[in-house]
Design an enzyme around this catalytic site. Structure first.
Site, PDB file in Angstrom:
ATOM      1  N   GLU A   1       0.833  -1.180   0.000  1.00  0.00           N
ATOM      2  CA  GLU A   1       0.000   0.000   0.000  1.00  0.00           C
ATOM      3  C   GLU A   1       0.881   1.248   0.000  1.00  0.00           C
ATOM      4  O   GLU A   1       1.741   1.418   0.858  1.00  0.00           O
ATOM      5  CB  GLU A   1      -0.881  -0.020   1.261  1.00  0.00           C
ATOM      6  CG  GLU A   1      -1.628   1.269   1.507  1.00  0.00           C
ATOM      7  CD  GLU A   1      -2.139   1.392   2.953  1.00  0.00           C
ATOM      8  OE1 GLU A   1      -1.818   0.530   3.785  1.00  0.00           O
ATOM      9  OE2 GLU A   1      -2.847   2.367   3.221  1.00  0.00           O
TER      10      GLU A   1
ATOM     11  N   ASP B   1      -0.719  -0.952   6.102  1.00  0.00           N
ATOM     12  CA  ASP B   1      -0.526  -0.435   7.451  1.00  0.00           C
ATOM     13  C   ASP B   1      -1.481  -1.091   8.429  1.00  0.00           C
ATOM     14  O   ASP B   1      -2.561  -1.541   8.059  1.00  0.00           O
ATOM     15  CB  ASP B   1      -0.752   1.084   7.465  1.00  0.00           C
ATOM     16  CG  ASP B   1       0.476   1.810   6.947  1.00  0.00           C
ATOM     17  OD1 ASP B   1       1.576   1.249   7.085  1.00  0.00           O
ATOM     18  OD2 ASP B   1       0.321   2.914   6.395  1.00  0.00           O
TER      19      ASP B   1
ATOM     20  N   ASP C   1      -3.593  -0.003  10.317  1.00  0.00           N
ATOM     21  CA  ASP C   1      -4.643   0.925  10.745  1.00  0.00           C
ATOM     22  C   ASP C   1      -5.915   0.636   9.958  1.00  0.00           C
ATOM     23  O   ASP C   1      -5.983  -0.319   9.188  1.00  0.00           O
ATOM     24  CB  ASP C   1      -4.178   2.377  10.552  1.00  0.00           C
ATOM     25  CG  ASP C   1      -3.839   2.671   9.098  1.00  0.00           C
ATOM     26  OD1 ASP C   1      -4.145   1.829   8.221  1.00  0.00           O
ATOM     27  OD2 ASP C   1      -3.259   3.732   8.829  1.00  0.00           O
TER      28      ASP C   1
ATOM     29  N   ASP D   1      -7.352   2.180   7.450  1.00  0.00           N
ATOM     30  CA  ASP D   1      -7.217   2.216   5.997  1.00  0.00           C
ATOM     31  C   ASP D   1      -6.532   0.965   5.474  1.00  0.00           C
ATOM     32  O   ASP D   1      -6.916   0.403   4.447  1.00  0.00           O
ATOM     33  CB  ASP D   1      -6.409   3.446   5.558  1.00  0.00           C
ATOM     34  CG  ASP D   1      -7.265   4.703   5.605  1.00  0.00           C
ATOM     35  OD1 ASP D   1      -8.505   4.564   5.733  1.00  0.00           O
ATOM     36  OD2 ASP D   1      -6.698   5.808   5.526  1.00  0.00           O
TER      37      ASP D   1
END
Ligand code: TTJ
Length: 639
Positions: A427, A504, A506, A508
């Site tokens: 990503e 990541d 998180d 997203d």
């Protein structure tokens, strides 16, 4: 007579139950919550059998405050009298493996399904089990601990608790916490099962109560409309094309009931049952229904001139577009095969269901031509979509002569040995850049993707295939893709042993991972089934102690452990994202096969696979995400 407990017969009986305690998984599938709930179903099935035999109208299922479960019915009651060799019949039921069939002559037993092994298995796996039987004017009681009787019989007779005019059976048991991982029954599964049982047995009322809750929950399951009601409820939030159609019949001594309805949606849901057992993997009854249905629709479509001479027949998938159906049959000797023993194998069922479906549907459609036309319209819509998808596919595969990497983003590895190669889907461009520098370029390919990739559920196939990042992925993997019709996917062409999603830690990142998994699941499911898809687990922290080695920590537990075991001052660095790591750090923590942590994505059985399809196809993002992550295996060190 109390001595009878110790005669030769009894000893083999007890040995039988010891085997159950030694290998519980062999008898109930697992010692997880699924196996635990199975205990309730095993007991419940006896009462349902009594209902099928025509003697029981009410069943109570209670999850008791102390963690035990009670199932009771108003049937004839388990026979309590002396059976051969001086053992009460009731004792044989609860202490002999595969007993049960000996006392009743029900034509259709629910047992014989997934793990239909009976009440003795439940008894063996319970800390205690108490039975009360009301029959012949009295209430009798018997008690067991871990499968062993704890009451000495006098003259072979069970102790009498009192008098009653009623009849019925009552069983209360507490699962053994030395056998099961957890002994808290999962109420949602139990409620679903009870509701399903009520749909399949319209004359039955099931009273459910959960007394473990502060405010006990009570539900009555009674579905006088049977499988018609089942279809209505499944379709209640959809736009129906017609009222539910129901037919039944008997052929070759097999009883058949079918209810179905078309809705204005592009998917099918055909569920099969044999003797009330849900056949997840389908089987002969389902094949029989589908074959007949496809023939009937094509025959009528030609008769009505909707299909012309030059037109090809509708496919099975076409004619089932928008169909919700329940096919429920009763067979005197069902055989189940398949991975989860939920695929009906009796060949006579296929013929019988075909015949009844043909006869009954022809009769119905002859009288209801308008409904028939609306149903054929669903097939036409599907055929049209199928043809345009087929075209999109050939266009993509042939017309645009596609270079290996359409937009120059893929940094491929040098080796052509697929068993050693890996591709990281990363990503973001900055993490992608670091990964390109850090990687082992012999075996590791890097494909950076930017932003959110297309949500493939909401997009048409042409759009999916037009998406540059998706195209790059499909071409990089080398296997093609499959969707709905036909299967052009060839896993033997896969260029990488591991496809590693690197996002990541998180929200997203989780979203991107979910979208990628959805893409793989829809177009390249074998990648997941064959265990090629992984999620990289970058560390959350780096600790830099005042003296001693620096360490990467991958989760909060690791941090707690570090604090507990290291008595030095240290600096704690928290990673916010992959983009923050320099190439060297990225190599050490996430790329290096010797040190990184990977989580393999797995779908652990057929049931979940079908659930995932429904979830992936139907729902909004949040539940989908939970599902995929729940099913991803615990992180395992990949070395
Ligand atoms: C068998 O044939 C003679 C009359 O009684 C039939 C019978 O066994 N009925 C019966 C068994 N009804 N209910 C059960 C039963 C219920 C529970 C909750 C548990 C068990 C093991 C059996």
């Amino acid at each position: 007579m109390g001595k009878n407990t110790y005669d030769a017969e009894s000893i083999t009986v007890l040995e039988g139950l010891e085997a159950v305690r030694k290998r519980p998984g062999m008898y109930i599938g697992s010692v997880s919550t699924r196996g635990l709930n199975h205990l309730v179903y095993e007991i419940l099935d006896n009462s349902v059998d009594e209902h099928l035999a025509g003697y029981c109208t009410e069943i109570h299922v209670t999850l008791e405050a102390d963690g035990s479960a009670t199932v009771s019915d108003n049937g004839r009651g388990i026979p309590v009298g002396m059976h051969k060799k001086g053992i009460s019949a009731e004792r044989l039921v609860f202490t002999t493996l595969h007993a049960g069939g000996k006392f009743d002559n029900n034509a259709y037993k629910t047992s014989g399904g997934l793990h239909g092994v009976g009440s003795s298995v439940v008894n063996a796996l319970s800390t205690y089990l108490t039975v009360r039987v009301k029959t012949g004017g009295f209430i009798y009681e018997d008690k067991y601990e871990r499968g062993n009787p704890v009451i000495e019989l006098e003259k072979g007779l069970l102790p009498v608790l009192g008098k009653t005019k009623e009849t019925g059976t009552w069983v209360n048991f507490l699962p053994d916490d030395t056998i099961f991982d957890k002994i808290r029954f999962k109420e949602d599964d139990i409620k679903n099962r009870l509701h399903e049982t009520a749909y399949l047995n319209p004359g039955l009322t099931i009273f459910y109560e959960d007394k473990r809750k502060e405010e006990p929950e009570k539900i009555t399951f009674h579905e006088p409309d049977g499988i018609i009601g089942y279809i209505k409820d499944m379709n209640k939030t959809s736009e129906a094309v017609h009222d539910v159609i129901f037919f039944k019949g008997k052929s070759d001594n097999i009883e058949i009931e079918v209810a179905f309805q078309f809705i204005n949606e592009f998917h099918e849901n055909v569920m099969g049952f044999c003797n009330n057992i849900y056949t997840l993997e389908g089987g002969t009854h389902i094949t029989g229904f589908k074959t007949a249905f496809t023939n009937i629709i094509n025959t009528y479509a030609r008769e009505l001139g909707i299909l012309k001479d030059k037109d090809q027949n509708f496919t099975g998938t076409d004619v089932r577009n928008g169909l919700t159906a329940v096919v429920s049959i009763k067979h005197s000797d069902p055989r189940f095969e398949g991975q989860t023993k939920t695929k009906l194998d009796n060949q006579d069922a296929s013929k019988a269901v075909s015949k009844v479906t043909n006869d009954e549907l022809t009769r119905y459609f002859d009288r209801n031509v308008e409904i028939l036309k609306n149903i054929i319209a669903c097939a036409e819509k599907a055929a049209k979509l199928r043809k345009s998808e087929e075209k999109a596919k050939t266009n993509m595969l042939t017309k645009q002569k596609f270079s290996f990497d359409s937009n120059g983003k893929l940094s491929n590895c040098e080796s052509k040995d697929a068993s050693k190669c890996e591709i990281f889907i990363v990503e973001g461009d900055s993490a992608g850049g670091s990964a390109k520098m850090a990687r082992n370029r012999m075996y590791q390919a890097i494909l950076p993707i930017r932003g959110k990739i297309l949500n493939v559920e909401k997009a048409s196939i042409d759009k999916v295939l037009a998406n540059a990042e998706i195209k790059t992925m499909i071409y990089a993997f080398g296997c093609g893709f499959s969707e709905g019709y036909g299967n052009d996917f060839d896993i033997t062409k896969l260029r990488y042993d591991k496809i590693i999603i690197m996002a990541d830690a998180d929200v997203d990142g989780a979203h991107i991972s979910t979208l990628l998994l959805t893409l793989f699941f829809r177009f390249m499911p074998e990648l997941i089934y064959e265990g090629h898809v992984y999620i990289a687990m970058p560390p959350l922290y780096k600790v830099i102690p005042s003296k001693g080695e620096e360490e990467y920590l991958y989760n909060d537990e690791a941090l707690e452990k570090y604090k507990a075991t290291h008595n030095v001052s240290y600096k704690l660095q928290r990673y916010k994202g992959l983009g923050e790591m320099d190439p060297e750090q990225l190599w050490e923590t996430t790329l290096d096969p010797a040190r990184r942590l990977l989580k393999r994505v797995e779908i652990d059985d057929a049931k979940r696979a079908s659930e995932v399809t429904e979830l992936l196809m139907g729902l909004e993002v949040p539940p989908r995400r939970t599902f995929i992550y729940e099913n991803a295996n615990e992180a395992e060190l990949d070395v």
